[in-house]
Design a protein around this motif. Sequence first.
Motif, mmCIF file in Angstrom:
data_model
loop_
_atom_site.group_PDB
_atom_site.id
_atom_site.type_symbol
_atom_site.label_atom_id
_atom_site.label_comp_id
_atom_site.label_asym_id
_atom_site.label_seq_id
_atom_site.Cartn_x
_atom_site.Cartn_y
_atom_site.Cartn_z
ATOM 1 N N ARG A 35 0.827 -1.210 0.000
ATOM 2 C CA ARG A 35 0.000 0.000 0.000
ATOM 3 C C ARG A 35 0.857 1.255 0.000
ATOM 4 O O ARG A 35 0.552 2.228 -0.677
ATOM 5 C CB ARG A 35 -0.936 0.005 1.207
ATOM 6 N N SER A 36 1.942 1.244 0.767
ATOM 7 C CA SER A 36 2.761 2.456 0.869
ATOM 8 C C SER A 36 3.610 2.683 -0.378
ATOM 9 O O SER A 36 3.978 3.821 -0.664
ATOM 10 C CB SER A 36 3.653 2.393 2.111
ATOM 11 N N THR A 37 3.913 1.646 -1.135
ATOM 12 C CA THR A 37 4.730 1.815 -2.340
ATOM 13 C C THR A 37 3.904 1.770 -3.618
ATOM 14 O O THR A 37 4.477 1.796 -4.719
ATOM 15 C CB THR A 37 5.820 0.729 -2.409
ATOM 16 N N GLU A 38 2.598 1.727 -3.498
ATOM 17 C CA GLU A 38 1.736 1.600 -4.671
ATOM 18 C C GLU A 38 1.917 2.769 -5.636
ATOM 19 O O GLU A 38 1.996 2.575 -6.856
ATOM 20 C CB GLU A 38 0.280 1.512 -4.230
ATOM 21 N N LYS A 39 2.015 3.980 -5.112
ATOM 22 C CA LYS A 39 2.175 5.161 -5.951
ATOM 23 C C LYS A 39 3.461 5.067 -6.783
ATOM 24 O O LYS A 39 3.460 5.322 -7.988
ATOM 25 C CB LYS A 39 2.200 6.415 -5.068
ATOM 26 N N TYR A 40 4.549 4.671 -6.134
ATOM 27 C CA TYR A 40 5.827 4.560 -6.846
ATOM 28 C C TYR A 40 5.803 3.422 -7.866
ATOM 29 O O TYR A 40 6.402 3.548 -8.939
ATOM 30 C CB TYR A 40 6.967 4.362 -5.848
ATOM 31 N N ASP A 41 5.110 2.357 -7.537
ATOM 32 C CA ASP A 41 4.980 1.248 -8.486
ATOM 33 C C ASP A 41 4.218 1.686 -9.739
ATOM 34 O O ASP A 41 4.578 1.311 -10.855
ATOM 35 C CB ASP A 41 4.267 0.060 -7.845
ATOM 36 N N ASN A 42 3.183 2.496 -9.539
ATOM 37 C CA ASN A 42 2.429 2.996 -10.688
ATOM 38 C C ASN A 42 3.296 3.900 -11.561
ATOM 39 O O ASN A 42 3.258 3.808 -12.789
ATOM 40 C CB ASN A 42 1.183 3.750 -10.227
ATOM 41 N N TYR A 43 4.085 4.777 -10.916
ATOM 42 C CA TYR A 43 4.991 5.633 -11.682
ATOM 43 C C TYR A 43 6.005 4.794 -12.448
ATOM 44 O O TYR A 43 6.318 5.084 -13.596
ATOM 45 C CB TYR A 43 5.720 6.624 -10.779
ATOM 46 N N TRP A 44 6.516 3.766 -11.815
ATOM 47 C CA TRP A 44 7.494 2.913 -12.479
ATOM 48 C C TRP A 44 6.874 2.211 -13.685
ATOM 49 O O TRP A 44 7.519 2.075 -14.728
ATOM 50 C CB TRP A 44 8.059 1.898 -11.489
#
Length: 96
Positions: A35-44
């Motif tokens: 949940r906390s890294t979801e935003k960065y995963d989407n950007y990646w």
Amino acid sequence: MMNDKYKNKKYIKQLIHQVQQQRLDLSSECNSWLRSTEKYDNYWMIISNIRRYLAIYSSTIAIWSIRSSSRIIRWVKFIVSLWNSWRMIKLTLSLQ
């Protein structure tokens, strides 16, 4: 003898319970991490999907920039001004 078997069984049950608890904790932390890294995963994912188009567009822009460099400079200035305007609008809206 019987007492030792009882202790061993009790110890094994305690270990099994401890392992089950650790698995639950690990699963919970894994979900929290996702949940906390979801935003960065989407950007990646966006960046990795754009990468194949960058190879095509960069060669096209390189050829085009040789023929009309003044247009490139104007477009870069325009894009930078749009970006700065967007940042200013976002900053203004977040302050309200």
